[in-house]
Structure formats: structure tokens, C-alpha cells
Motif scaffolding. Structure first.
Motif, PDB file in Angstrom:
ATOM      1  N   ILE A  27       6.899  11.591  -1.713  1.00  0.00           N
ATOM      2  CA  ILE A  27       5.915  11.796  -0.643  1.00  0.00           C
ATOM      3  C   ILE A  27       6.252  10.923   0.556  1.00  0.00           C
ATOM      4  O   ILE A  27       6.216  11.366   1.706  1.00  0.00           O
ATOM      5  CB  ILE A  27       4.498  11.501  -1.165  1.00  0.00           C
ATOM      6  CG1 ILE A  27       4.116  12.499  -2.255  1.00  0.00           C
ATOM      7  CG2 ILE A  27       3.488  11.520  -0.026  1.00  0.00           C
ATOM      8  CD1 ILE A  27       2.790  12.223  -2.913  1.00  0.00           C
ATOM      9  N   ARG A  28       6.588   9.651   0.297  1.00  0.00           N
ATOM     10  CA  ARG A  28       6.927   8.756   1.410  1.00  0.00           C
ATOM     11  C   ARG A  28       8.204   9.191   2.120  1.00  0.00           C
ATOM     12  O   ARG A  28       8.351   9.011   3.325  1.00  0.00           O
ATOM     13  CB  ARG A  28       7.074   7.319   0.884  1.00  0.00           C
ATOM     14  CG  ARG A  28       5.744   6.685   0.557  1.00  0.00           C
ATOM     15  CD  ARG A  28       5.903   5.253   0.127  1.00  0.00           C
ATOM     16  NE  ARG A  28       6.396   5.160  -1.233  1.00  0.00           N
ATOM     17  CZ  ARG A  28       7.378   4.351  -1.623  1.00  0.00           C
ATOM     18  NH1 ARG A  28       7.983   3.588  -0.752  1.00  0.00           N
ATOM     19  NH2 ARG A  28       7.746   4.303  -2.879  1.00  0.00           N
ATOM     20  N   VAL A  38       0.819  -1.220   0.000  1.00  0.00           N
ATOM     21  CA  VAL A  38       0.000   0.000   0.000  1.00  0.00           C
ATOM     22  C   VAL A  38       0.854   1.272   0.000  1.00  0.00           C
ATOM     23  O   VAL A  38       0.587   2.203  -0.777  1.00  0.00           O
ATOM     24  CB  VAL A  38      -0.989  -0.013   1.184  1.00  0.00           C
ATOM     25  CG1 VAL A  38      -1.621   1.358   1.383  1.00  0.00           C
ATOM     26  CG2 VAL A  38      -2.083  -1.052   0.952  1.00  0.00           C
ATOM     27  N   PRO A  39       1.901   1.380   0.842  1.00  0.00           N
ATOM     28  CA  PRO A  39       2.705   2.614   0.810  1.00  0.00           C
ATOM     29  C   PRO A  39       3.352   2.870  -0.544  1.00  0.00           C
ATOM     30  O   PRO A  39       3.648   4.024  -0.880  1.00  0.00           O
ATOM     31  CB  PRO A  39       3.766   2.367   1.891  1.00  0.00           C
ATOM     32  CG  PRO A  39       3.170   1.354   2.798  1.00  0.00           C
ATOM     33  CD  PRO A  39       2.347   0.473   1.909  1.00  0.00           C
ATOM     34  N   SER A  96       7.517  12.396   4.212  1.00  0.00           N
ATOM     35  CA  SER A  96       6.662  12.137   5.373  1.00  0.00           C
ATOM     36  C   SER A  96       7.470  11.893   6.642  1.00  0.00           C
ATOM     37  O   SER A  96       6.924  11.999   7.752  1.00  0.00           O
ATOM     38  CB  SER A  96       5.762  10.938   5.092  1.00  0.00           C
ATOM     39  OG  SER A  96       6.528   9.749   4.944  1.00  0.00           O
ATOM     40  N   MET A 150       2.046   2.690  -3.357  1.00  0.00           N
ATOM     41  CA  MET A 150       1.112   3.258  -4.321  1.00  0.00           C
ATOM     42  C   MET A 150       1.224   4.774  -4.381  1.00  0.00           C
ATOM     43  O   MET A 150       0.544   5.418  -5.175  1.00  0.00           O
ATOM     44  CB  MET A 150      -0.322   2.848  -3.967  1.00  0.00           C
ATOM     45  CG  MET A 150      -0.556   1.342  -4.044  1.00  0.00           C
ATOM     46  SD  MET A 150      -2.242   0.880  -3.596  1.00  0.00           S
ATOM     47  CE  MET A 150      -2.141  -0.912  -3.711  1.00  0.00           C
ATOM     48  N   THR A 151       2.058   5.340  -3.512  1.00  0.00           N
ATOM     49  CA  THR A 151       2.317   6.777  -3.532  1.00  0.00           C
ATOM     50  C   THR A 151       3.734   7.033  -4.035  1.00  0.00           C
ATOM     51  O   THR A 151       4.546   6.118  -4.149  1.00  0.00           O
ATOM     52  CB  THR A 151       2.149   7.387  -2.134  1.00  0.00           C
ATOM     53  OG1 THR A 151       3.078   6.741  -1.224  1.00  0.00           O
ATOM     54  CG2 THR A 151       0.743   7.180  -1.619  1.00  0.00           C
ATOM     55  N   SER A 152       4.032   8.273  -4.293  1.00  0.00           N
ATOM     56  CA  SER A 152       5.342   8.638  -4.821  1.00  0.00           C
ATOM     57  C   SER A 152       6.437   8.436  -3.779  1.00  0.00           C
ATOM     58  O   SER A 152       6.216   8.569  -2.570  1.00  0.00           O
ATOM     59  CB  SER A 152       5.320  10.104  -5.272  1.00  0.00           C
ATOM     60  OG  SER A 152       6.626  10.564  -5.551  1.00  0.00           O
ATOM     61  N   ASN A 153       7.637   8.105  -4.260  1.00  0.00           N
ATOM     62  CA  ASN A 153       8.791   7.984  -3.374  1.00  0.00           C
ATOM     63  C   ASN A 153       9.052   9.286  -2.625  1.00  0.00           C
ATOM     64  O   ASN A 153       9.431   9.276  -1.447  1.00  0.00           O
ATOM     65  CB  ASN A 153      10.043   7.603  -4.172  1.00  0.00           C
ATOM     66  CG  ASN A 153      10.098   6.115  -4.453  1.00  0.00           C
ATOM     67  OD1 ASN A 153       9.132   5.396  -4.217  1.00  0.00           O
ATOM     68  ND2 ASN A 153      11.216   5.649  -4.959  1.00  0.00           N
TER      69      ASN A 153
END
Length: 295
Positions: free
Chosen positions: A129-130, A121-122, A133, A124-127
Motif C-alpha cells: 500500500i505504501r 505510523v506509516p 501510494s 502500520m500499513t502494508s508495504n
């Protein structure tokens, strides 16, 4: 009398060797255009000359001698290898135990797939953004520092949690652990469970089964995950730039800075050297572990 039937002409057939070449031609064209040709172009540009105004076709070894003859470059490569080694060890440890839990402790196949999808799930977002965070979590006024101060563990916020090598390694482990989990999980799922029963009948303990049965059979998956993680870490520049606050360096970040200064031949030379280093590391892994059964 019936007329004699004329013999049928044999159908025209291409030579088997030519058929094989025609079948593989689309793949060869795709690999050649999108993989081999760009690498050749980078290798050619690495010998060109440049100044502040542009780049000029030539055949000079200046870019390689300046790069390999500089202690700063060697220090940058050592720093990149340090990040690679630390991230590899942590992702291998975490990835193996996550895959081991999913493969052997979760009985139902449907639950295995659900838990594996939860791990993805993580991703599924951009590198970016992760990675970003982590800043409100590790910052001076972040969640971790507030908890440590409120609990009385430290008298003041810890500075090295963010914009440090620790933050770079933590972010990379977060970004790339799944690339270790997936091939190891795939390998563990192929292990014949009757081997465990045979080992138990022979008197082996749980740790002996893990060491003598599971680990040897999991080596191909661990090798594939290692190749993924090593190549990704060696080529990562955004994580080093953001999470270190510009206080650390890597080869990819050095190339990015050279390209921003329009020093394309120098960046191409470093790219060729980095490619050679990565290929040597991958070839060393392939000599130790045969991964053909997993491909």
C-alpha cells in the motif's frame, strides 16, 4: 541415648554442561527447524534437475554454471548492488539526521517517544500500500507533474518520475528508512552527554563534536541499520517490479520469475548465491564495526 541421625542423601544434580545444553535446546530446535533446515533444503534443491514437468533429485552443477556463466545474471546482480548502494547512502543520511534530531534537539523524553511513534505510523500499513501510494503522486498526471507544469518549471509532464530506477530508489528509501533510524536513535540515546561538555570545554566546535564524538560512538547503530537495509533491499522484488514497470531487474525478481516458471532448482541456486553475497557483505560490516555492545 538419642539415635544418630542418618546422613541425608545428596540431591541428584545434572552436570552443569548438560544443564546448559538443556536450557538452550528450545532455541536450538526453533532455529534449526525454521532457519537452518530451510536453508539446507534450498541448498540441496539447487543441485537437482528440472524440466517443464517437474523437478528430479540429482547432483548437478548445471544450475550454478548456467547462472554464474550468464552475463544477464551478472548484470542483474550489478543492478541489485546499485540499488543497494544508493538506498543505503540515502537511508543512512536521512536516518542519521532524523535520529540526531530526536536524540539531541528534542529535550523531553515523552516528546521523543511521540515523534518516534509518528515516524512508525506509516509502517502500520502494508508495504504494498505504501509503495503503490507513490503512483498517483509520481505518475504522468500525478501531483508532482501537475505542480511542475502549473508552475511553468517544465513544459510537459516528466516521464522518468514513475516506472524508472528513480521511482524504485524513492520507494525503497520510503520503505526502509525507519530501519536505519531506530538503531541509530538507540545508539545516540546511550551517549553520555558529559562528553559534549568536555569537548566544549576543550574548545571543540559543534561540527568537531559531531565528527569526533557523535559519529564514532554512533557507528554500532549505523552498522546495525546498514545490515537491516542491505538485506531488505537485496531481497526486495515487489518494489522493483511495480515501481520500475518491469523495466528494471533485481536478483530477487529474477528468482520470483524462475519460480513462476516452475524452475525451482535454478531459483534455489540463485538464492544460495545471493545468500553468500549478503553474508559476505554482513561479515565485512562486522569486521569494520563491533556491534556486540548494542546487542
Amino acid at each position: 541415648m538419642e539415635k544418630a541421625q542418618k546422613p541425608e542423601k545428596p540431591a541428584f544434580r545434572l552436570p552443569p554442561g548438560l544443564v546448559s545444553y538443556l536450557q538452550s535446546a528450545p532455541l536450538i530446535l526453533i532455529i534449526g527447524f525454521f532457519f537452518v533446515l530451510p536453508i539446507l533444503m534450498i541448498a540441496v534443491v539447487s543441485f537437482w534437475d528440472y524440466d517443464f514437468a517437474g523437478i528430479y533429485p540429482a547432483f548437478l552443477t548445471m544450475n550454478y554454471t548456467e547462472s554464474l556463466g550468464s552475463w544477464v545474471t551478472w548484470k542483474t546482480y550489478l543492478n541489485t548492488l546499485k540499488f543497494t548502494a544508493i538506498v543505503w547512502m540515502l537511508t543512512l543520511f536521512i536516518g542519521f539526521w532524523v535520529a540526531y534530531f530526536l536524540a539531541f534537539h528534542v529535550r523531553r523524553t515523552s516528546m521523543q517517544m511521540i515523534l518516534f511513534l509518528v515516524c512508525t505510523v506509516p509502517f502500520m500499513t502494508s508495504n504494498i500500500i505504501r509503495m503503490i501510494s507513490w503512483i498517483p503522486v509520481l505518475g504522468r498526471n500525478g501531483l508532482v507533474n501537475q505542480a511542475l507544469v502549473d508552475l511553468g518549471i517544465v513544459p510537459k509532464p516528466v516521464e522518468w518520475l514513475l516506472y524508472s530506477d528513480f521511482a524504485v530508489v524513492l520507494a525503497m528509501v520510503h520503505l526502509y528508512t525507519l530501519f536505519m533510524v531506530t538503531p541509530i536513535f538507540n545508539t545516540l540515546m546511550r551517549i553520555d552527554r558529559s562528553l559534549f561538555e568536555a569537548a566544549r570545554d576543550a574548545g571543540a566546535s559543534g561540527w568537531q563534536i559531531l565528527w569526533n564524538v557523535v559519529l564514532p560512538l554512533a557507528k554500532p547503530g549505523m552498522a546495525i541499520g546498514t545490515i537491516f537495509v542491505v538485506t531488505l533491499v537485496m531481497a526486495d522484488f515487489s518494489t522493483v517490479q511495480v515501481m520500475s514497470g518491469g523495466q528494471s531487474a533485481s536478483v530477487a525478481l529474477m528468482m520470483k520469475n524462475q519460480m513462476s516458471l516452475l524452475q525451482y532448482p535454478a531459483a534455489a541456486a540463485n538464492a544460495v548465491v545471493l545468500l553468500v553475497v549478503v553474508l559476505l557483505m554482513v561479515s565485512a560490516i562486522l569486521r569494520v564495526v563491533d556491534i556486540r555492545k548494542e546487542l
